[in-house]
Design an enzyme around this catalytic site. Structure first.
Site, PDB file in Angstrom:
ATOM      1  N   GLN A  83      -5.197   2.444  14.678  1.00  0.00           N
ATOM      2  CA  GLN A  83      -4.035   2.987  13.953  1.00  0.00           C
ATOM      3  C   GLN A  83      -3.262   4.009  14.791  1.00  0.00           C
ATOM      4  OE1 GLN A  83      -5.162   4.781  10.205  1.00  0.00           O
ATOM      5  NE2 GLN A  83      -3.079   5.390   9.676  1.00  0.00           N
TER       6      GLN A  83
ATOM      7  N   ASP B 162      -9.553   0.488   1.151  1.00  0.00           N
ATOM      8  CA  ASP B 162      -8.628  -0.005   2.175  1.00  0.00           C
ATOM      9  C   ASP B 162      -9.156   0.420   3.549  1.00  0.00           C
ATOM     10  OD1 ASP B 162      -6.348  -1.147   3.287  1.00  0.00           O
ATOM     11  OD2 ASP B 162      -5.205   0.721   3.141  1.00  0.00           O
TER      12      ASP B 162
ATOM     13  N   THR C  92      -4.797   6.528  -0.120  1.00  0.00           N
ATOM     14  CA  THR C  92      -6.035   7.317  -0.193  1.00  0.00           C
ATOM     15  C   THR C  92      -5.868   8.487  -1.139  1.00  0.00           C
ATOM     16  OG1 THR C  92      -6.394   6.737   2.099  1.00  0.00           O
ATOM     17  CG2 THR C  92      -7.746   8.511   1.212  1.00  0.00           C
TER      18      THR C  92
ATOM     19  N   ASP D 183       0.841  -1.184   0.000  1.00  0.00           N
ATOM     20  CA  ASP D 183       0.000   0.000   0.000  1.00  0.00           C
ATOM     21  C   ASP D 183       0.880   1.239   0.000  1.00  0.00           C
ATOM     22  OD1 ASP D 183      -2.383   1.340  -0.083  1.00  0.00           O
ATOM     23  OD2 ASP D 183      -2.713   1.276   2.078  1.00  0.00           O
TER      24      ASP D 183
ATOM     25  N   GLU E 159     -10.915   4.061   2.876  1.00  0.00           N
ATOM     26  CA  GLU E 159      -9.872   4.746   2.125  1.00  0.00           C
ATOM     27  C   GLU E 159     -10.174   4.536   0.647  1.00  0.00           C
ATOM     28  OE1 GLU E 159      -5.952   3.660   3.681  1.00  0.00           O
ATOM     29  OE2 GLU E 159      -6.149   5.337   5.092  1.00  0.00           O
TER      30      GLU E 159
ATOM     31  N   GLU F  63      -9.147   4.276  -2.798  1.00  0.00           N
ATOM     32  CA  GLU F  63      -7.865   4.031  -3.473  1.00  0.00           C
ATOM     33  C   GLU F  63      -8.102   3.375  -4.823  1.00  0.00           C
ATOM     34  OE1 GLU F  63      -4.662   2.317  -1.288  1.00  0.00           O
ATOM     35  OE2 GLU F  63      -5.426   2.955   0.668  1.00  0.00           O
TER      36      GLU F  63
ATOM     37  N   TYR G  48       0.659   2.762  15.339  1.00  0.00           N
ATOM     38  CA  TYR G  48       1.401   2.976  14.092  1.00  0.00           C
ATOM     39  C   TYR G  48       2.869   3.368  14.271  1.00  0.00           C
ATOM     40  CZ  TYR G  48       1.641   8.119  13.875  1.00  0.00           C
ATOM     41  OH  TYR G  48       1.960   9.421  14.085  1.00  0.00           O
TER      42      TYR G  48
ATOM     43  N   TYR H 218       1.173   5.658  -0.701  1.00  0.00           N
ATOM     44  CA  TYR H 218       0.701   6.830   0.052  1.00  0.00           C
ATOM     45  C   TYR H 218       0.849   8.026  -0.883  1.00  0.00           C
ATOM     46  CZ  TYR H 218       0.242   9.087   4.756  1.00  0.00           C
ATOM     47  OH  TYR H 218      -0.168   9.749   5.894  1.00  0.00           O
TER      48      TYR H 218
ATOM     49  N   HIS I 143      -3.697  13.857   1.132  1.00  0.00           N
ATOM     50  CA  HIS I 143      -4.046  12.920   2.211  1.00  0.00           C
ATOM     51  C   HIS I 143      -2.923  12.871   3.252  1.00  0.00           C
ATOM     52  CE1 HIS I 143      -5.553   9.350   4.247  1.00  0.00           C
ATOM     53  NE2 HIS I 143      -4.404   8.739   4.041  1.00  0.00           N
TER      54      HIS I 143
HETATM   55 CA    CA Z   1      -4.320   2.720   2.534  1.00  0.00          CA
END
Ligand code: CA
Length: 443
Positions: free
Chosen positions: A256, A249, A375, A143, A215, A217, A260, A145, A150
């Site tokens: 998170q 997603d 996203t 994934d 999300e 995507e 994270y 970014y 975003h």
């Molecule tokens: Ca994502």
């Protein structure tokens, strides 16, 4: 890079009448791939191609002998329960199949009453009568970014003093996700539980997420892979991309926020991700290429992430929309309410740059690997592709047309992603829909 040819002619029509309807996602210029079977048949899943409101059964077509040469070989490779063998054949085979199908489907096919067209006619199944599955055996899911908007919006919420990390404008940031929980449109999953810690609490608790988010995507399916140790140069990168689908997603923001750091997302992301049934090829998207540019004052990509072709047309203008359907709306027979609208053209990094960066260290990609774009929020807040942005971290609820409001998703909420490309001088093509639903947490 796939360029314009006769299969993009906006005047082309098919003898499959539903493909010519205004607003159809699947005109003859699109021809996206899926894996499907006749609903309730218990038959083996097989590859298919959309035309209008029909699916062409590639297993049946391959056996019928309606195509020749490389096109026939590609149809047979796409006949199984996953598209990986077709993906592994590479762009010449994908193009041969697209062009072979185009010739058989066009309204003025010289042999429109001929045996090959008749054979194809016998391979059509109404989309209303089929069910789909994830179109590839996804070995690895990465994934990215790629929306700077975003990244900045999220960064402000998670790290107010330091929203955008200094590496962002140099590195196409990504993390390795989980492939096992990727499901097909229609996926319903229980609200995830996890460790939640309120800012003023001393210790976390295990509880169902209260901040369930989406999300918006795009998913990028890899075609041919590369040998471990052999990076894919940017000039060659798109030859390794089979096509693009819609991807939701799902994300649990409270899980998170606590988990994270320092290694990135983990259980907040890996309980479910949903893809659309249809994969639109880069060749179909050729009319919708747009230049890749950088805002004034931003660093230019390092040379390995730069090419003339990427600058000229490495980005795609794909329109994207998110809709929400609550239990109350469903009970009242209402349709989904729009949460946001944006375009993929705002992404900070291109598909080619993702492929090249992913392999620059020698990492090997394999047919069927999936990349998430990250996203895809646009420059303004109403173009944000996640609720955490649209509601400023849950502070400003969204008012829905039926009087309900939402900060994050509630049990029963279904979310639909839609994507399409539309502009003067080109045929409109679409990605179909990607639906998913949050169920109550398991006891
Ligand atoms: Ca994502």
């Amino acid at each position: 890079m796939s360029l314009l040819n006769h299969t993009h002619d906006p005047a082309a029509r098919s003898w499959v009448q539903s493909a010519n309807a205004a607003g159809s996602d699947f005109p003859i210029q699109n021809l996206p791939f899926c894996v499907f079977r006749r609903r309730g048949s218990g038959a083996a899943f097989r590859g298919g191609v959309a035309i209008g409101d029909q699916v062409i059964d590639l297993a049946q077509l391959g056996a019928a002998g309606a195509l020749q040469g490389l096109a026939a070989e590609a149809a047979l490779a796409g006949a199984g329960a996953s598209l990986n063998p077709l993906m592994a054949l590479g762009p010449a085979a994908w193009q041969a199949l697209r062009h072979g199908l185009f010739d058989l489907l066009k309204a003025d096919a010289p042999d429109v009453a001929g045996t090959a067209v008749e054979a194809l006619r016998g391979c059509l199944v109404a989309q209303a009568q089929v069910e789909y599955t994830v179109p590839a055996q996804i070995g690895d899911y990465t994934d990215f970014y790629t929306s700077v908007h975003h990244a900045t919006n999220i960064g402000k919420l998670f790290r107010p003093d330091n929203p955008l990390m200094p590496n962002y404008k140099w590195v196409p940031i990504g993390y390795h996700g989980r492939a096992s929980s990727i499901g097909i449109s229609g996926q319903a999953f229980p609200r995830p539980k996890g460790q939640l810690k309120a800012p003023d609490a001393e210790a976390p608790v295990l509880a169902p997420s209260k901040r369930m988010d989406i999300e918006l995507e795009l998913g990028i399916f890899i075609g041919q892979g590369n040998e471990q140790g052999s990076p894919i140069g940017i000039e060659d990168a798109e030859n390794h991309v089979f096509g693009i689908c819609l991807l939701n997603d799902w994300s649990a923001r409270d899980i998170q926020a606590w988990e994270y750091q320092p290694l990135g997302p983990f259980l907040s992301k890996n309980f479910a991700s949903t893809v659309s049934p249809w994969i639109v090829t880069l060749e179909a998207l050729a009319p919708y290429r747009v230049p890749f540019t950088r805002p004034e004052g931003d660093p230019q990509p390092l040379p390995y992430l730069d090419s003339a072709a990427n600058r000229q047309g490495g980005s795609f203008d794909i329109q994207l929309q998110v809709g929400l359907l609550t239990d109350q709306m469903r009970a009242a027979g209402q349709s989904d309410a729009q949460l946001c609208r944006t375009s993929y053209r705002h992404a900070y990094w291109t598909v080619a740059q993702m492929v090249t960066h992913h392999t620059v260290n020698g990492c090997n990609l394999q047919p069927g690997d999936l990349f998430g774009s990250g996203t895809l929020s646009g420059p303004t807040l109403d173009q944000a592709g996640a609720l955490i942005e649209l509601t400023s971290g849950g502070k400003h609820p969204i008012a829905l047309p039926n009087g309900e409001s939402r900060t994050f998703l509630e049990d029963g909420d279904a979310v639909v992603l839609r994507g399409w490309c539309e502009q003067a001088g080109a045929a409109r093509i679409g990605f179909g829909e990607c639906w998913g639903q949050v169920l109550p947490a398991r006891a």
